[in-house]
Design a protein around this motif. Structure first.
Motif, PDB file in Angstrom:
ATOM      1  N   UNK A   1       0.825  -1.213   0.000  1.00 28.86           N
ATOM      2  CA  UNK A   1       0.000   0.000   0.000  1.00 28.86           C
ATOM      3  C   UNK A   1       0.858   1.261   0.000  1.00 28.86           C
ATOM      4  N   UNK A   2       1.972   1.233   0.717  1.00 29.83           N
ATOM      5  CA  UNK A   2       2.859   2.395   0.721  1.00 29.83           C
ATOM      6  C   UNK A   2       3.409   2.658  -0.675  1.00 29.83           C
ATOM      7  N   UNK A   3       3.815   1.596  -1.338  1.00 35.27           N
ATOM      8  CA  UNK A   3       4.378   1.755  -2.680  1.00 35.27           C
ATOM      9  C   UNK A   3       3.325   2.293  -3.658  1.00 35.27           C
TER      10      UNK A   3
ATOM     11  N   UNK B   1       3.207   5.728  -5.828  1.00 33.56           N
ATOM     12  CA  UNK B   1       3.089   5.689  -7.287  1.00 33.56           C
ATOM     13  C   UNK B   1       1.993   6.624  -7.773  1.00 33.56           C
ATOM     14  N   UNK B   2       0.952   6.811  -6.966  1.00 32.67           N
ATOM     15  CA  UNK B   2      -0.140   7.694  -7.355  1.00 32.67           C
ATOM     16  C   UNK B   2       0.014   9.102  -6.782  1.00 32.67           C
ATOM     17  N   UNK B   3       1.220   9.401  -6.244  1.00 37.23           N
ATOM     18  CA  UNK B   3       1.526  10.765  -5.844  1.00 37.23           C
ATOM     19  C   UNK B   3       1.262  11.107  -4.404  1.00 37.23           C
ATOM     20  N   UNK B   4       0.930  10.134  -3.547  1.00 35.20           N
ATOM     21  CA  UNK B   4       0.562  10.417  -2.168  1.00 35.20           C
ATOM     22  C   UNK B   4       1.737  10.555  -1.228  1.00 35.20           C
ATOM     23  N   UNK B   5       1.414  10.810   0.040  1.00 38.30           N
ATOM     24  CA  UNK B   5       2.429  11.041   1.075  1.00 38.30           C
ATOM     25  C   UNK B   5       2.008  10.351   2.362  1.00 38.30           C
ATOM     26  N   UNK B   6       2.968   9.753   3.068  1.00 39.46           N
ATOM     27  CA  UNK B   6       2.740   9.236   4.409  1.00 39.46           C
ATOM     28  C   UNK B   6       3.430  10.142   5.423  1.00 39.46           C
TER      29      UNK B   6
ATOM     30  N   UNK C   1      10.721   4.147   4.738  1.00 40.57           N
ATOM     31  CA  UNK C   1       9.671   4.675   3.872  1.00 40.57           C
ATOM     32  C   UNK C   1      10.258   5.384   2.658  1.00 40.57           C
ATOM     33  N   UNK C   2      11.341   6.109   2.858  1.00 40.08           N
ATOM     34  CA  UNK C   2      11.950   6.815   1.729  1.00 40.08           C
ATOM     35  C   UNK C   2      12.569   5.838   0.741  1.00 40.08           C
TER      36      UNK C   2
END
Length: 391
Positions: free
Chosen positions: A253-255, A259-264, A290-291
């Motif tokens: 889900x993080x990846x 890929x769709x431009x989001x941020x955690x 995460x990075x």
């Protein structure tokens, strides 16, 4: 895929979730390498000029019972002003039973409206990029209204626009349990978005409200990322691969979010490590992971804390016990919520500055931290400007 769409997503990645710390790292064969684990010995002078956003925080009490039961104190206001934080995603409607009814939500909105009216020298409501610029220029704390549940919608899609008209810019789709939108992270069924949930995401996209999946189940997280035409934020969570906790997110889900431009936004909670109080080192481990997984534009900080430091005394311990017992009674308690709900060695109003100092002490470039990183000028949620959300 057209250029304008790519630019929009790039901007969201720099803006959403805020405090994008990652670019301070040096990359070696696609991985992040910290050159030193030393503690910071000096403050970064660039902090005062940086736009600093915490993607989940409050100038008032947080993670305690009845957090909006009393006005902000003089100490809280002083800490907000001294923090150097430009804006926070402030929870104006919490999660779980008793906090997310329609009436309760408007009472909480009223609380924050009163605080804004009472303290215009310290607080400013942020609904646009101009508001954020004003907060920075005037050295006030910007409040970006956010929900930590969508239960108050009560299957009424028109309420999405209603709350947007009252300034709500971020909506977390679920809290820890199931609602009419989808499943929370503690729901054993692990269902994805409901039919109503898909309609909610679509309407949020149309209005420019940020879709937040921080407390969502794995399948709700995954299906919301796919359903959303705009990048999705995980405003406060961690990396499940670093420490396996129900509140953290899987690599998959993080990846896909990235890929769709989001941020955690990585939280500053006891969910970062297996045992004992979380430390700045544990926070750095989640940031690094995460990075490496998501890329430098897609990682930030969502502290899940009050700006005012926690005083760990007998009164706090009693309040923490009461908080944990009540959440267990409501069946919304995640594991380890009865432990210290902050990072002791970052327990300071200037914690964001301290994070930058830790990055610099570990050998990360000041220029990269300042110009592109979490404390960079572009670090602001797209929740502050609907135009930043791609169509």
């Amino acid at each position: 895929m057209d250029t304008e769409h790519l630019i929009s997503r790039r901007e969201f990645a720099k803006l959403a979730g805020a405090l994008v710390l990652a670019p301070g790292y040096r990359f070696v064969h696609g991985s992040i390498r910290s050159e030193s684990a030393a503690s910071p010995t000096s403050r970064w002078p660039g902090y005062e000029n940086a736009v600093v956003i915490d993607s989940l925080a409050s100038p008032g009490p947080f993670n305690i019972p009845n957090r909006t039961g009393h006005p902000l104190s003089g100490e809280m206001l002083a800490n907000a002003k001294a923090s150097g934080i430009t804006a926070v995603n402030v929870t104006v409607s919490g999660g779980g039973p008793g906090h997310t009814s329609f009436d309760s939500t408007f009472k909480q909105l009223g609380y924050w409206e009163r605080e804004l009216t009472e303290h215009p020298d310290v607080l400013v409501k942020v609904q646009s990029l101009k508001d954020l610029e004003l907060a920075k220029q005037s050295k006030r704390l910007g409040l970006i209204y956010g929900f930590q549940d969508a239960a108050m919608l009560e299957a009424d899609l028109e309420r999405v626009e209603l709350f947007h008209q009252f300034g709500v810019k971020i909506i977390q789709l679920t809290y820890n349990l199931r609602n009419q939108v989808g499943d929370g992270c503690l729901e054993p069924g692990n269902a994805g978005l409901s039919k109503f949930g898909n309609a909610v995401v679509e309407r949020m996209n149309e209005l420019g409200i940020v879709v937040d999946v921080s407390h969502c189940s794995q399948r709700t997280t995954a299906t919301a990322i796919e359903a959303s035409s705009a990048p999705v934020a995980i405003t406060h969570s961690g990396c499940q691969a670093v420490f396996d906790h129900p509140r953290s997110k899987r690599d998959e889900e993080l990846r896909r979010m990235a890929e769709k431009g989001g941020v955690i936004g990585i939280y500053m909670m006891p969910f970062l490590n297996a045992e004992g109080p979380a430390t700045a080192e544990h926070l750095m481990q989640h940031i690094e992971y995460a990075v490496n997984l998501c890329g430098e534009d897609h990682v930030g900080i969502g502290s899940d804390n009050s700006i005012t430091p926690t005083v760990d005394d007998a009164g706090y311990r009693q309040m923490l016990r009461e908080f944990a017992v009540e959440r267990q009674r409501l069946q919304i308690a995640a594991p380890r919520e009865n432990e210290l709900l902050y990072i002791p060695d970052l327990n300071d109003p200037r914690r964001m500055e301290m994070i930058a100092d830790h990055l610099l002490a570990r050998g990360h470039s000041e220029a990269r931290v300042e110009n592109h990183g979490a404390l960079g000028r572009g670090a602001v949620s797209c929740a502050t400007d609907p135009l930043a959300t791609p169509p």
